[in-house]
Design a protein around this motif. Structure first.
Motif, PDB file in Angstrom:
ATOM      1  N   UNK A   4     -14.605  -1.568  -1.701  1.00  0.00           N
ATOM      2  CA  UNK A   4     -15.293  -0.847  -0.821  1.00  0.00           C
ATOM      3  C   UNK A   4     -15.241  -1.339   0.485  1.00  0.00           C
ATOM      4  N   UNK A   5     -15.681  -0.361   1.415  1.00  0.00           N
ATOM      5  CA  UNK A   5     -15.553  -0.639   2.862  1.00  0.00           C
ATOM      6  C   UNK A   5     -16.990  -0.497   3.331  1.00  0.00           C
ATOM      7  N   UNK A   6     -17.481  -1.703   3.660  1.00  0.00           N
ATOM      8  CA  UNK A   6     -18.695  -1.939   4.035  1.00  0.00           C
ATOM      9  C   UNK A   6     -18.953  -2.146   5.726  1.00  0.00           C
ATOM     10  N   UNK A   7     -17.950  -2.070   6.453  1.00  0.00           N
ATOM     11  CA  UNK A   7     -18.296  -2.271   7.736  1.00  0.00           C
ATOM     12  C   UNK A   7     -17.618  -1.189   8.677  1.00  0.00           C
ATOM     13  N   UNK A   8     -18.365  -0.824   9.582  1.00  0.00           N
ATOM     14  CA  UNK A   8     -18.252   0.396  10.326  1.00  0.00           C
ATOM     15  C   UNK A   8     -17.376  -0.135  11.596  1.00  0.00           C
ATOM     16  N   UNK A   9     -17.926  -1.101  12.399  1.00  0.00           N
ATOM     17  CA  UNK A   9     -17.225  -1.767  13.651  1.00  0.00           C
ATOM     18  C   UNK A   9     -16.093  -2.519  13.401  1.00  0.00           C
ATOM     19  N   UNK A  10     -15.007  -2.374  13.842  1.00  0.00           N
ATOM     20  CA  UNK A  10     -13.841  -3.420  13.739  1.00  0.00           C
ATOM     21  C   UNK A  10     -14.211  -4.975  13.883  1.00  0.00           C
ATOM     22  N   UNK A  11     -13.727  -5.720  13.156  1.00  0.00           N
ATOM     23  CA  UNK A  11     -13.860  -7.428  13.709  1.00  0.00           C
ATOM     24  C   UNK A  11     -13.290  -7.592  14.781  1.00  0.00           C
ATOM     25  N   UNK A  12     -13.951  -8.459  15.659  1.00  0.00           N
ATOM     26  CA  UNK A  12     -13.608  -8.732  17.001  1.00  0.00           C
ATOM     27  C   UNK A  12     -12.234  -9.328  16.990  1.00  0.00           C
ATOM     28  N   UNK A  13     -11.427  -8.870  17.914  1.00  0.00           N
ATOM     29  CA  UNK A  13     -10.110  -9.483  18.174  1.00  0.00           C
ATOM     30  C   UNK A  13      -9.035  -9.020  17.052  1.00  0.00           C
ATOM     31  N   UNK A  23      -2.574  -2.775  -3.306  1.00  0.00           N
ATOM     32  CA  UNK A  23      -1.983  -3.978  -3.157  1.00  0.00           C
ATOM     33  C   UNK A  23      -2.698  -4.971  -3.980  1.00  0.00           C
ATOM     34  N   UNK A  24      -2.060  -6.236  -4.435  1.00  0.00           N
ATOM     35  CA  UNK A  24      -2.518  -7.280  -4.905  1.00  0.00           C
ATOM     36  C   UNK A  24      -3.800  -8.023  -4.162  1.00  0.00           C
ATOM     37  N   UNK A  25      -4.397  -8.465  -4.665  1.00  0.00           N
ATOM     38  CA  UNK A  25      -5.381  -9.453  -3.974  1.00  0.00           C
ATOM     39  C   UNK A  25      -4.747 -10.384  -2.900  1.00  0.00           C
ATOM     40  N   UNK A  26      -3.634 -10.993  -3.480  1.00  0.00           N
ATOM     41  CA  UNK A  26      -2.961 -11.861  -2.610  1.00  0.00           C
ATOM     42  C   UNK A  26      -2.391 -11.154  -1.228  1.00  0.00           C
ATOM     43  N   UNK A  27      -1.869  -9.921  -1.539  1.00  0.00           N
ATOM     44  CA  UNK A  27      -1.510  -9.097  -0.412  1.00  0.00           C
ATOM     45  C   UNK A  27      -2.469  -8.839   0.617  1.00  0.00           C
ATOM     46  N   UNK A  28      -3.567  -8.660  -0.120  1.00  0.00           N
ATOM     47  CA  UNK A  28      -4.664  -8.062   0.896  1.00  0.00           C
ATOM     48  C   UNK A  28      -5.191  -9.412   1.682  1.00  0.00           C
ATOM     49  N   UNK A  29      -5.271 -10.263   1.217  1.00  0.00           N
ATOM     50  CA  UNK A  29      -5.511 -11.527   1.558  1.00  0.00           C
ATOM     51  C   UNK A  29      -4.637 -12.035   2.823  1.00  0.00           C
ATOM     52  N   UNK A  30      -3.494 -11.845   2.566  1.00  0.00           N
ATOM     53  CA  UNK A  30      -2.453 -11.912   3.522  1.00  0.00           C
ATOM     54  C   UNK A  30      -2.833 -11.146   4.910  1.00  0.00           C
ATOM     55  N   UNK A  32      -5.447  -9.646   5.690  1.00  0.00           N
ATOM     56  CA  UNK A  32      -6.825  -9.932   6.156  1.00  0.00           C
ATOM     57  C   UNK A  32      -6.601 -11.232   7.255  1.00  0.00           C
ATOM     58  N   UNK A  33      -5.720 -11.948   7.211  1.00  0.00           N
ATOM     59  CA  UNK A  33      -5.712 -12.914   7.844  1.00  0.00           C
ATOM     60  C   UNK A  33      -5.165 -12.392   9.336  1.00  0.00           C
ATOM     61  N   UNK A 297       9.738 -10.461  -3.183  1.00  0.00           N
ATOM     62  CA  UNK A 297       9.925  -9.153  -2.406  1.00  0.00           C
ATOM     63  C   UNK A 297       8.640  -8.606  -2.014  1.00  0.00           C
ATOM     64  N   UNK A 298       7.711  -8.389  -2.597  1.00  0.00           N
ATOM     65  CA  UNK A 298       6.347  -7.869  -2.065  1.00  0.00           C
ATOM     66  C   UNK A 298       5.840  -8.904  -1.100  1.00  0.00           C
ATOM     67  N   UNK A 299       5.994 -10.336  -1.153  1.00  0.00           N
ATOM     68  CA  UNK A 299       5.428 -11.221  -0.372  1.00  0.00           C
ATOM     69  C   UNK A 299       6.324 -10.959   0.993  1.00  0.00           C
ATOM     70  N   UNK A 300       7.696 -10.776   0.975  1.00  0.00           N
ATOM     71  CA  UNK A 300       8.292 -10.889   2.215  1.00  0.00           C
ATOM     72  C   UNK A 300       7.873  -9.377   2.674  1.00  0.00           C
ATOM     73  N   UNK A 301       7.749  -8.407   2.060  1.00  0.00           N
ATOM     74  CA  UNK A 301       7.516  -6.887   2.939  1.00  0.00           C
ATOM     75  C   UNK A 301       6.229  -7.144   3.555  1.00  0.00           C
ATOM     76  N   UNK A 302       5.382  -7.711   3.061  1.00  0.00           N
ATOM     77  CA  UNK A 302       3.834  -7.814   3.796  1.00  0.00           C
ATOM     78  C   UNK A 302       4.131  -8.481   5.174  1.00  0.00           C
ATOM     79  N   UNK A 303       4.743  -9.740   4.798  1.00  0.00           N
ATOM     80  CA  UNK A 303       5.512 -10.467   6.210  1.00  0.00           C
ATOM     81  C   UNK A 303       6.116  -9.865   7.161  1.00  0.00           C
TER      82      UNK A 303
END
Length: 322
Positions: A4-13, A23-30, A32-33, A297-303
């Motif tokens: 779920x998307x719970x925030x309307x305003x973009x995070x600062x910076x 995507x996998x949770x690991x992909x999304x965590x990467x 999200x950084x 491959x997936x990890x490299x594609x995300x990077x």
């Protein structure tokens, strides 16, 4: 992670990124950084998120099959970058995005080794009838009751599409002492392989034909019945590009009639539904569009996408622009 998307305003910076593919949770965590991520991997979430928060999106991550429509681009006035995670980009509204000043990129080359490996696996499996022999062995059928299969080594290999994947397939095929020919829109400089100006001419020369060309309208049914007939009853076809490049009905008929020796397909028309015209045929090996996928491959594609985005936002040249 919660979808779920719970925030309307973009995070600062942090630039806001809309992800349109699973995507996998690991992909999304990467991701999200580096980004404020909006995750919308299905049609319903996609429409809702674009309607509600599209005006704040600065980047989109999609793939060739999922794409990005022109009307969606118009609903994202802050959009600066649209990227395809893999090499394919056939359903991205490229011209419209460019007209809006949106930069475009893909993951060309990141999964080339994996796809080339899989292409050779399919070719070997088709030529040596590996799935059929596996099933026979499990059923207690010994070799004397089975037909002998051809040797792959020393045969002529035609490659349709001599980009990074095609070149890597050629390198692997050289290990099997195969003679290489290829068809491409234009000849490649420095390529130690014979060039053919049409797929038909290449098929007439080849014992085995591997398709590694981009999808899209320009290559729709590029491999038709005439090409399959040119390969002949001892010829083999492998497709690791897009299902649209091969005429499925023509392929099914050629295999059923014995006009083609066999085929190995990782892609097919009508994905993800299995190709009903082919599933009952022993002479075809099928895999579910996995040639370019592996954890590394997936990890490299995300990077790779993250680096393209960083370059875009810094006003620098992209690694793999479209």
């Amino acid at each position: 992670m919660n979808d779920a998307v719970v925030h309307d305003a973009p995070l600062l910076d942090m630039p806001r990124l809309l992800v349109l593919i699973p995507l996998t949770d690991a992909d999304r965590a990467e991701l999200a950084a580096h980004f404020d991520v909006l995750y919308a991997p299905d049609a319903q979430q996609r429409a809702r998120v674009i309607a509600r928060q599209g005006s704040t999106v600065r980047a989109v991550l999609t793939n060739g099959a999922t794409g990005l429509a022109a009307e969606e681009v118009d609903r994202m006035p802050a959009l600066e970058l649209a990227g395809a995670l893999g090499a394919g980009y056939e359903n991205l509204a490229l011209d419209h995005a460019r007209s809006r000043g949106v930069a475009l990129c893909n993951g060309a080359g990141v999964n080339a080794d994996c796809v080339a490996d899989h292409a050779m696996a399919l070719l070997l499996a088709a030529v040596r009838a590996v799935p059929r022999f596996d099933a026979a062995c499990r059923a207690g059928v010994w070799r004397d009751a089975l037909p002998m299969r051809p040797t792959l080594t020393g045969r002529r290999l035609g490659i349709v599409g001599y980009g990074q994947i095609g070149a890597k397939i050629a390198r692997r095929a050289a290990g099997f002492e195969m003679t290489i020919g290829y068809h491409n829109r234009t000849p490649r400089e420095g390529v130690d392989a014979r060039y053919f100006d049409t797929p038909l001419a290449l098929a007439q020369w080849s014992d085995c034909l591997v398709v590694a060309t981009p999808g899209g309208a320009q290559t729709q049914h590029l491999i038709d019945r005439a090409v399959l007939d040119a390969l002949g009853p001892e010829g083999f076809l492998v497709n690791v590009s897009r299902g649209s490049v091969v005429d499925t009905a023509a392929l099914a008929a050629a295999l059923a009639q014995g006009a083609l020796g066999g085929a190995g397909l990782d892609v097919y028309e009508g994905e993800p539904a299995p190709p009903q015209a082919l599933v009952a045929l022993e002479s075809v090996v099928l895999t579910p569009h996995v040639a370019g996928t592996s954890p590394d491959v997936r990890a490299a594609s995300i990077r790779h996408f993250i680096e393209n985005a960083a370059r875009c936002f810094a006003g620098e040249p992209l690694l793999t622009p479209l």
